[in-house]
Structure formats: structure tokens, C-alpha cells
Write a protein that holds these residues in place. Structure first.
Motif, PDB file in Angstrom:
ATOM      1  N   PRO A  45      -9.159 -22.923 -17.785  1.00 36.73           N
ATOM      2  CA  PRO A  45      -8.053 -23.381 -16.934  1.00 36.73           C
ATOM      3  C   PRO A  45      -6.690 -23.395 -17.624  1.00 36.73           C
ATOM      4  N   TYR A  46      -6.644 -23.181 -18.948  1.00 42.24           N
ATOM      5  CA  TYR A  46      -5.387 -23.327 -19.684  1.00 42.24           C
ATOM      6  C   TYR A  46      -4.751 -22.025 -20.129  1.00 42.24           C
ATOM      7  N   GLY A  47      -5.469 -20.941 -20.156  1.00 40.91           N
ATOM      8  CA  GLY A  47      -4.865 -19.693 -20.591  1.00 40.91           C
ATOM      9  C   GLY A  47      -5.833 -18.543 -20.475  1.00 40.91           C
ATOM     10  N   ASN A  48      -5.377 -17.497 -19.846  1.00 36.59           N
ATOM     11  CA  ASN A  48      -6.233 -16.336 -19.636  1.00 36.59           C
ATOM     12  C   ASN A  48      -5.453 -15.051 -19.916  1.00 36.59           C
ATOM     13  N   ASP A  49      -4.660 -15.073 -20.980  1.00 42.83           N
ATOM     14  CA  ASP A  49      -3.833 -13.919 -21.318  1.00 42.83           C
ATOM     15  C   ASP A  49      -4.643 -12.750 -21.870  1.00 42.83           C
ATOM     16  N   ILE A  50      -5.820 -13.042 -22.389  1.00 47.29           N
ATOM     17  CA  ILE A  50      -6.639 -11.999 -23.002  1.00 47.29           C
ATOM     18  C   ILE A  50      -7.474 -11.305 -21.927  1.00 47.29           C
TER      19      ILE A  50
END
Length: 96
Positions: A45-50
């Protein structure tokens, strides 16, 4: 044992599959004992840049160095680099 973990993001979402396909060629290099290329499931829920993760295991630092010195590594880098935005790499000794 060395765990080699590399995270990639694509410049364009249309290139994610092409990047993954390109990175799969690294699995033909004969120095790893485990080699995987996977799409990030993006459930954090906090980061899915990859977008894509490469995970490989090598018996020692010499095997990892031989992997990186292989011609397929350079060819793959030349193919994938123009399509990627981010690349983060970590090499971790197991058990430390």
C-alpha cells in the motif's frame, strides 16, 4: 552464497513485458544456481514503483563476477537500459 536482487521500473508501462523478456536472457548465463525474473505484484500500500524483479543466487563472489562478465550480460544491459527508468541492485551474503 550470494543473493543478487535487482529491481527495475519501466519508463513506459508498454515496455514492461519487453524488459521482462529481455532480462530472461540472463538466465542462460551458466553461473547462477537459482535465477528468476518476476513482475512485481504491486500489493504494497505504500509504494509500487518497481515493475520487475530479478532474483539470482550464486555460490560465491567469483561466480557473480563471472555472470556479470559474460557477453549475454552486456547484450541484455544494452537492450534493456533504454527502456528502464530505475535500477536498484543488492548483493547479499546469505546468513549475514
Amino acid at each position: 552464497m550470494i543473493r543478487h536482487i535487482v529491481f527495475f521500473s519501466a519508463k513506459r508501462s508498454d515496455d514492461i513485458e519487453a524488459i521482462r523478456d529481455g532480462l530472461e536472457a540472463l538466465g542462460t548465463i551458466p553461473h547462477s544456481t537459482v535465477f528468476e525474473v518476476a513482475l512485481n505484484s504491486k500489493v504494497d500500500p505504500y509504494g509500487n514503483d518497481i515493475d520487475i524483479v530479478v532474483y539470482a543466487e550464486f555460490p560465491d563472489e567469483a561466480a557473480l563476477a563471472a555472470y556479470k562478465a559474460h557477453p549475454t550480460y552486456a547484450e541484455t544491459t544494452a537492450k534493456v537500459r533504454p527502456m528502464r527508468e530505475l535500477r536498484f541492485s543488492a548483493d547479499v551474503k546469505a546468513g549475514q
